[in-house]
Design a protein around this motif. Sequence first.
Motif, PDB file in Angstrom:
ATOM      1  N   LEU B   8       0.552  -1.138  -0.054  1.00  9.70           N
ATOM      2  CA  LEU B   8      -0.107   0.108   0.220  1.00  9.70           C
ATOM      3  C   LEU B   8       0.993   1.453   0.119  1.00  9.70           C
ATOM      4  O   LEU B   8       1.671   1.402   0.826  1.00  9.70           O
ATOM      5  N   TYR B   9       1.198   1.950  -1.203  1.00  9.10           N
ATOM      6  CA  TYR B   9       1.605   3.175  -1.261  1.00  9.10           C
ATOM      7  C   TYR B   9       1.214   3.977  -0.826  1.00  9.10           C
ATOM      8  O   TYR B   9       0.063   5.049  -1.092  1.00  9.10           O
ATOM      9  N   TYR B  10       1.693   4.736   0.254  1.00 12.10           N
ATOM     10  CA  TYR B  10       0.985   6.199   1.008  1.00 12.10           C
ATOM     11  C   TYR B  10       2.700   7.216   1.078  1.00 12.10           C
ATOM     12  O   TYR B  10       3.091   6.428   0.824  1.00 12.10           O
ATOM     13  N   PHE B  11       1.375   8.432   1.882  1.00  9.77           N
ATOM     14  CA  PHE B  11       2.484   8.963   2.633  1.00  9.77           C
ATOM     15  C   PHE B  11       3.195   8.768   4.280  1.00  9.77           C
ATOM     16  O   PHE B  11       2.664   7.047   4.558  1.00  9.77           O
ATOM     17  N   HIS B  12       4.032   8.563   5.174  1.00 13.24           N
ATOM     18  CA  HIS B  12       3.826   8.514   6.299  1.00 13.24           C
ATOM     19  C   HIS B  12       2.980   8.754   7.264  1.00 13.24           C
ATOM     20  O   HIS B  12       2.858   9.294   8.170  1.00 13.24           O
ATOM     21  N   GLY B  13       1.882   8.143   7.196  1.00 15.10           N
ATOM     22  CA  GLY B  13       0.735   8.300   7.721  1.00 15.10           C
ATOM     23  C   GLY B  13      -0.313   8.352   7.527  1.00 15.10           C
ATOM     24  O   GLY B  13      -0.226   7.409   6.259  1.00 15.10           O
ATOM     25  N   ARG B  14      -1.818   8.420   8.363  1.00 16.08           N
ATOM     26  CA  ARG B  14      -3.187   8.087   8.044  1.00 16.08           C
ATOM     27  C   ARG B  14      -3.835   8.565   6.599  1.00 16.08           C
ATOM     28  O   ARG B  14      -3.750   7.773   5.646  1.00 16.08           O
ATOM     29  N   GLY B  15      -4.137   9.944   6.981  1.00 21.49           N
ATOM     30  CA  GLY B  15      -5.338  10.436   5.582  1.00 21.49           C
ATOM     31  C   GLY B  15      -6.092   9.679   4.758  1.00 21.49           C
ATOM     32  O   GLY B  15      -6.804   9.011   5.542  1.00 21.49           O
ATOM     33  N   ARG B  16      -5.940   9.007   3.640  1.00 22.84           N
ATOM     34  CA  ARG B  16      -7.320   8.982   2.400  1.00 22.84           C
ATOM     35  C   ARG B  16      -6.794   7.900   2.779  1.00 22.84           C
ATOM     36  O   ARG B  16      -8.034   6.510   2.588  1.00 22.84           O
ATOM     37  N   VAL B  17      -5.826   6.253   3.181  1.00 23.25           N
ATOM     38  CA  VAL B  17      -5.220   5.525   2.947  1.00 23.25           C
ATOM     39  C   VAL B  17      -5.170   5.057   4.591  1.00 23.25           C
ATOM     40  O   VAL B  17      -5.892   3.586   4.348  1.00 23.25           O
ATOM     41  N   ARG B 106     -17.113  12.257   6.980  1.00 27.90           N
ATOM     42  CA  ARG B 106     -15.332  11.918   7.847  1.00 27.90           C
ATOM     43  C   ARG B 106     -14.654  13.070   7.271  1.00 27.90           C
ATOM     44  O   ARG B 106     -13.395  12.826   7.372  1.00 27.90           O
ATOM     45  N   GLY B 107     -14.642  13.792   6.487  1.00 31.53           N
ATOM     46  CA  GLY B 107     -13.963  15.007   6.128  1.00 31.53           C
ATOM     47  C   GLY B 107     -12.874  16.030   6.976  1.00 31.53           C
ATOM     48  O   GLY B 107     -11.952  15.926   7.080  1.00 31.53           O
ATOM     49  N   PRO B 108     -13.613  16.453   8.351  1.00 32.47           N
ATOM     50  CA  PRO B 108     -12.722  16.640   9.595  1.00 32.47           C
ATOM     51  C   PRO B 108     -11.513  15.980   9.798  1.00 32.47           C
ATOM     52  O   PRO B 108     -10.847  16.141  11.332  1.00 32.47           O
ATOM     53  N   ILE B 109     -12.113  14.732   9.630  1.00 27.56           N
ATOM     54  CA  ILE B 109     -10.611  13.991  10.101  1.00 27.56           C
ATOM     55  C   ILE B 109      -9.495  13.335   9.202  1.00 27.56           C
ATOM     56  O   ILE B 109      -8.446  14.010   9.505  1.00 27.56           O
ATOM     57  N   ILE B 110      -9.896  14.172   8.401  1.00 26.36           N
ATOM     58  CA  ILE B 110      -9.015  13.880   6.543  1.00 26.36           C
ATOM     59  C   ILE B 110      -8.483  15.443   7.035  1.00 26.36           C
ATOM     60  O   ILE B 110      -6.732  15.455   6.649  1.00 26.36           O
ATOM     61  N   ALA B 120     -11.401  22.382  13.834  1.00 28.85           N
ATOM     62  CA  ALA B 120     -10.620  20.241  13.522  1.00 28.85           C
ATOM     63  C   ALA B 120     -11.921  20.294  14.277  1.00 28.85           C
ATOM     64  O   ALA B 120     -13.163  19.646  13.106  1.00 28.85           O
ATOM     65  N   CYS B 121     -11.947  20.009  15.525  1.00 29.06           N
ATOM     66  CA  CYS B 121     -12.968  19.372  16.628  1.00 29.06           C
ATOM     67  C   CYS B 121     -14.081  19.751  16.444  1.00 29.06           C
ATOM     68  O   CYS B 121     -15.511  19.044  16.824  1.00 29.06           O
ATOM     69  N   SER B 122     -13.975  21.152  16.271  1.00 30.44           N
ATOM     70  CA  SER B 122     -15.080  21.845  16.377  1.00 30.44           C
ATOM     71  C   SER B 122     -16.234  21.363  14.974  1.00 30.44           C
ATOM     72  O   SER B 122     -17.540  20.991  15.265  1.00 30.44           O
ATOM     73  N   ARG B 123     -15.176  21.458  13.916  1.00 29.69           N
ATOM     74  CA  ARG B 123     -15.537  20.903  12.760  1.00 29.69           C
ATOM     75  C   ARG B 123     -16.562  19.633  12.519  1.00 29.69           C
ATOM     76  O   ARG B 123     -16.910  18.589  11.845  1.00 29.69           O
ATOM     77  N   LEU B 124     -15.317  18.976  13.848  1.00 29.87           N
ATOM     78  CA  LEU B 124     -15.747  17.318  13.235  1.00 29.87           C
ATOM     79  C   LEU B 124     -16.853  16.673  14.044  1.00 29.87           C
ATOM     80  O   LEU B 124     -17.766  15.830  14.457  1.00 29.87           O
ATOM     81  N   HIS B 125     -17.268  17.306  15.528  1.00 31.00           N
ATOM     82  CA  HIS B 125     -18.100  17.559  16.626  1.00 31.00           C
ATOM     83  C   HIS B 125     -19.658  18.224  15.556  1.00 31.00           C
ATOM     84  O   HIS B 125     -20.648  17.536  15.878  1.00 31.00           O
ATOM     85  N   GLY B 126     -19.536  19.060  14.614  1.00 30.84           N
ATOM     86  CA  GLY B 126     -20.803  19.432  14.062  1.00 30.84           C
ATOM     87  C   GLY B 126     -21.385  18.058  13.041  1.00 30.84           C
ATOM     88  O   GLY B 126     -22.043  17.513  12.797  1.00 30.84           O
ATOM     89  N   SER B 127     -20.030  17.650  12.868  1.00 34.32           N
ATOM     90  CA  SER B 127     -19.978  16.223  11.204  1.00 34.32           C
ATOM     91  C   SER B 127     -21.094  15.084  12.473  1.00 34.32           C
ATOM     92  O   SER B 127     -21.425  14.204  11.612  1.00 34.32           O
ATOM     93  N   TRP B 212      -0.251   0.148  11.695  1.00 30.82           N
ATOM     94  CA  TRP B 212      -0.330   0.837  12.457  1.00 30.82           C
ATOM     95  C   TRP B 212       0.258   2.296  12.378  1.00 30.82           C
ATOM     96  O   TRP B 212       1.312   2.545  12.984  1.00 30.82           O
ATOM     97  N   PHE B 213      -0.689   3.341  12.436  1.00 29.31           N
ATOM     98  CA  PHE B 213      -0.334   4.769  12.743  1.00 29.31           C
ATOM     99  C   PHE B 213      -0.914   5.642  13.288  1.00 29.31           C
ATOM    100  O   PHE B 213      -1.568   5.362  14.051  1.00 29.31           O
ATOM    101  N   ALA B 214      -0.686   6.170  14.095  1.00 31.34           N
ATOM    102  CA  ALA B 214      -0.554   6.807  15.287  1.00 31.34           C
ATOM    103  C   ALA B 214      -1.517   8.464  14.772  1.00 31.34           C
ATOM    104  O   ALA B 214      -1.290   8.610  13.252  1.00 31.34           O
ATOM    105  N   PHE B 215      -2.617   8.013  15.149  1.00 35.82           N
ATOM    106  CA  PHE B 215      -3.159   9.344  14.728  1.00 35.82           C
ATOM    107  C   PHE B 215      -3.017  10.908  15.202  1.00 35.82           C
ATOM    108  O   PHE B 215      -1.757  10.991  15.799  1.00 35.82           O
ATOM    109  N   PRO B 216      -3.027  11.761  14.139  1.00 38.18           N
ATOM    110  CA  PRO B 216      -2.218  12.508  13.688  1.00 38.18           C
ATOM    111  C   PRO B 216      -1.867  14.161  14.455  1.00 38.18           C
ATOM    112  O   PRO B 216      -2.591  15.544  14.010  1.00 38.18           O
TER     113      PRO B 216
END
Lengths: 233, 233
Positions: B8-17, B106-110, B120-127, B212-216
């Motif tokens: 699985l090719y991606y960056f060093h982290g979570r993101g869209r993958v 899921r937009g606010p997580i990305i 970001a958490c405010s948008r996430l709460h709204g979502s 497993w990658f840590a939450f960013p």
Amino acid sequence: MSSDLAKLYYFHGRGRVQQSRWAMAAAKIPFTNVCLSTSAEFAQLCEVPGKLSYGQVPMLELPDGQCLSQSMAIVRHATRVGELYGTGHEEAARVDEVLEGIQDARGPIISFPFMNAQEACSRLHGSVQRFFPCFEALIERNASPPYAVGTALTIADVLLAELVHSTLEALTATFGDEAGSQVLGPFPKCRAVHAHVLALPEITQFMNGPNWFAFPAGQVGKDYVRNVQTVLN
Amino acid sequence: MSSDLAKLYYFHGRGRVQQSRWAMAAAKIPFTNVCLSTSAEFAQLCEVPGKLSYGQVPMLELPDGQCLSQSMAIVRHATRVGELYGTGHEEAARVDEVLEGIQDARGPIISFPFMNAQEACSRLHGSVQRFFPCFEALIERNASPPYAVGTALTIADVLLAELVHSTLEALTATFGDEAGSQVLGPFPKCRAVHAHVLALPEITQFMNGPNWFAFPAGQVGKDYVRNVQTVLN
């Protein structure tokens, strides 16, 4: 009559449900549009449990009363019923890869009636230049022209044809007949998919039938935006 | 060893993958991450015909060399291989309906690592407030708790669990331990799906393994953003 038909709930126009309509037509699933006109109609629909899973349209109501929300869930439902997912897991994955690319490319079509037409076309042109070379390469790699995936029609072809068609309509409405063929000239494989899909009897019938809406340019677009605002406010 | 594994090719982290990783784990498909570090690596990947269909990652390279782009195409591929699409067309359609709702939510997580954490958490709460009542209703309507669709595990459960998990991580990292349970308290059915999925051996193994990658949040997020910018510039 209507109880035998699937019903596609949306506004009076194309918007996010247009791909679902092409998919239903290509899958040969008879359907009729139920177009919302007032906020009271929308509120009424929201109040019935199980109708609108996310409080939004589009929603497909099947003849047995089951309701399905989300435009791409409707597209995929039609795809399975119409056996347009190709053969086997690998072709299904290739189909999904094309569908997701189309979603990335298609934003300017969705926002067209909500924007200045020339600005929308500029964004659309950018999107064509970004994504159509990718679609050309995918079709070439598949090596069974005009098909994008496998050796028979899939939903990837149908929605590529829809994207080409909407792009031509947007450019023609804004800049005249030449603009569309100029922008899409460098992409013969996408144009061949478009030509192939448009010649299918079920698509011809769809485009000449009551489920076809005009592209939302000019007054059609203004009326559509007013309809959406009326229903959602 | 690596030739037997999907990559699985991606960056060093979570993101869209990240959803693709949960899907691969739930489908019990062995895989390894290939994390890009430099723009030269990315350019090299772009140059090989057939590797990156849209000139972007994520991309899944299967052991036979086939490459598949688009995170949700990878999710659906894993779903088919792992038989996590439910039983029959109707359950598959219900699964798609949940997946599309998750994408909308899921937009606010990305965007989390690219924004101020509190905003970001405010948008996430709204979502959460917008979409979690819909997920609760869908699980209730399905009437086979904890499952969202049908009477066995589907990818809808897996990606709902991922959404709950990421939401808890974002809120906890920003506001402390109480914040997550406070926001998700009113959604017991979603929390039950989360608990069920987290207890699956394949998910436990995934969360404790090298994929497993840590939450960013905090420095992890800053490093991730710098990595993405380095690779894309």
